[in-house]
Design a protein around this motif. Structure first.
Motif, PDB file in Angstrom:
ATOM      1  N   ALA A   1      -2.368  -6.833  32.193  1.00  0.00           N
ATOM      2  CA  ALA A   1      -1.427  -5.879  31.597  1.00  0.00           C
ATOM      3  C   ALA A   1      -2.076  -4.504  31.488  1.00  0.00           C
ATOM      4  O   ALA A   1      -3.260  -4.385  31.169  1.00  0.00           O
ATOM      5  CB  ALA A   1      -0.992  -6.363  30.223  1.00  0.00           C
ATOM      6  N   SER A   2      -1.302  -3.499  31.747  1.00  0.00           N
ATOM      7  CA  SER A   2      -1.776  -2.122  31.691  1.00  0.00           C
ATOM      8  C   SER A   2      -1.779  -1.640  30.235  1.00  0.00           C
ATOM      9  O   SER A   2      -0.758  -1.727  29.543  1.00  0.00           O
ATOM     10  CB  SER A   2      -0.860  -1.237  32.528  1.00  0.00           C
ATOM     11  OG  SER A   2      -1.084   0.116  32.257  1.00  0.00           O
ATOM     12  N   TYR A   3      -2.914  -1.111  29.784  1.00  0.00           N
ATOM     13  CA  TYR A   3      -3.009  -0.621  28.404  1.00  0.00           C
ATOM     14  C   TYR A   3      -1.992   0.481  28.128  1.00  0.00           C
ATOM     15  O   TYR A   3      -1.288   0.414  27.116  1.00  0.00           O
ATOM     16  CB  TYR A   3      -4.436  -0.153  28.102  1.00  0.00           C
ATOM     17  CG  TYR A   3      -4.642   0.239  26.659  1.00  0.00           C
ATOM     18  CD1 TYR A   3      -5.014  -0.708  25.710  1.00  0.00           C
ATOM     19  CD2 TYR A   3      -4.449   1.556  26.245  1.00  0.00           C
ATOM     20  CE1 TYR A   3      -5.201  -0.351  24.383  1.00  0.00           C
ATOM     21  CE2 TYR A   3      -4.626   1.918  24.917  1.00  0.00           C
ATOM     22  CZ  TYR A   3      -5.007   0.954  23.992  1.00  0.00           C
ATOM     23  OH  TYR A   3      -5.168   1.310  22.676  1.00  0.00           O
ATOM     24  N   PRO A   4      -1.874   1.499  29.004  1.00  0.00           N
ATOM     25  CA  PRO A   4      -0.882   2.559  28.723  1.00  0.00           C
ATOM     26  C   PRO A   4       0.555   2.039  28.635  1.00  0.00           C
ATOM     27  O   PRO A   4       1.324   2.477  27.782  1.00  0.00           O
ATOM     28  CB  PRO A   4      -1.044   3.531  29.895  1.00  0.00           C
ATOM     29  CG  PRO A   4      -2.419   3.294  30.401  1.00  0.00           C
ATOM     30  CD  PRO A   4      -2.688   1.835  30.164  1.00  0.00           C
ATOM     31  N   GLU A   5       0.910   1.102  29.509  1.00  0.00           N
ATOM     32  CA  GLU A   5       2.261   0.532  29.463  1.00  0.00           C
ATOM     33  C   GLU A   5       2.484  -0.251  28.177  1.00  0.00           C
ATOM     34  O   GLU A   5       3.537  -0.126  27.538  1.00  0.00           O
ATOM     35  CB  GLU A   5       2.507  -0.374  30.661  1.00  0.00           C
ATOM     36  CG  GLU A   5       2.715   0.358  31.960  1.00  0.00           C
ATOM     37  CD  GLU A   5       2.934  -0.592  33.119  1.00  0.00           C
ATOM     38  OE1 GLU A   5       3.457  -1.692  32.897  1.00  0.00           O
ATOM     39  OE2 GLU A   5       2.574  -0.217  34.239  1.00  0.00           O
ATOM     40  N   MET A   6       1.507  -1.060  27.814  1.00  0.00           N
ATOM     41  CA  MET A   6       1.625  -1.850  26.590  1.00  0.00           C
ATOM     42  C   MET A   6       1.650  -0.940  25.370  1.00  0.00           C
ATOM     43  O   MET A   6       2.380  -1.192  24.412  1.00  0.00           O
ATOM     44  CB  MET A   6       0.479  -2.862  26.484  1.00  0.00           C
ATOM     45  CG  MET A   6       0.541  -3.960  27.529  1.00  0.00           C
ATOM     46  SD  MET A   6       2.086  -4.896  27.461  1.00  0.00           S
ATOM     47  CE  MET A   6       1.964  -5.654  25.869  1.00  0.00           C
TER      48      MET A   6
ATOM     49  N   LYS B   1       2.852   2.071  25.194  1.00  0.00           N
ATOM     50  CA  LYS B   1       4.176   2.671  25.124  1.00  0.00           C
ATOM     51  C   LYS B   1       5.204   1.662  24.587  1.00  0.00           C
ATOM     52  O   LYS B   1       6.026   1.999  23.733  1.00  0.00           O
ATOM     53  CB  LYS B   1       4.604   3.151  26.507  1.00  0.00           C
ATOM     54  CG  LYS B   1       5.913   3.925  26.489  1.00  0.00           C
ATOM     55  CD  LYS B   1       6.438   4.264  27.872  1.00  0.00           C
ATOM     56  CE  LYS B   1       5.569   5.228  28.596  1.00  0.00           C
ATOM     57  NZ  LYS B   1       6.146   5.644  29.906  1.00  0.00           N
ATOM     58  N   LYS B   2       5.136   0.414  25.065  1.00  0.00           N
ATOM     59  CA  LYS B   2       6.092  -0.601  24.628  1.00  0.00           C
ATOM     60  C   LYS B   2       5.939  -0.920  23.141  1.00  0.00           C
ATOM     61  O   LYS B   2       6.915  -0.987  22.404  1.00  0.00           O
ATOM     62  CB  LYS B   2       5.935  -1.883  25.449  1.00  0.00           C
ATOM     63  CG  LYS B   2       6.459  -1.760  26.850  1.00  0.00           C
ATOM     64  CD  LYS B   2       6.292  -3.045  27.619  1.00  0.00           C
ATOM     65  CE  LYS B   2       6.799  -2.877  29.044  1.00  0.00           C
ATOM     66  NZ  LYS B   2       6.694  -4.106  29.811  1.00  0.00           N
TER      67      LYS B   2
END
Length: 92
Positions: A71-76, A78-79
């Motif tokens: 899992a991508s840290y920036p994506e997580m 943001k979510k």
């Protein structure tokens, strides 16, 4: 917070000045009113900082799982931030 406290104070004073001049509010103690509006604005603007801190704590707890699943840290980030904003009914 994205604004300096001095700038927030300026915004608060300008807001109070405008509201008084338009006769939307009346106060005999404009200095106290300026201080209260400033503190309220600072508290509201600091909400995003508190949410970001909470997101970091949450993601730190799931760091190993995120690494395993890729899992991508920036994506997580943001979510989770969006979920917390909804939880706190904040507009960011």
């Amino acid at each position: 917070m994205i604004f300096s406290k001095d700038y927030v104070g300026y915004l608060a004073r300008q807001t109070v000045k405008h509201l008084v001049s338009e006769k939307m509010i009346h106060s005999d103690k404009v200095g106290v009113l300026n201080e209260r509006v400033t503190n309220s604005m600072i508290e509201e603007l600091a909400l995003e900082d508190r949410i970001n801190d909470e997101v970091r704590v949450i993601l730190e707890a799931f760091q190993e799982d995120m690494r395993k699943t890729g899992a991508s840290y920036p994506e997580m980030f943001k979510k989770v931030k969006n979920e917390l904003a909804r939880k706190y009914k904040a507009v960011l």
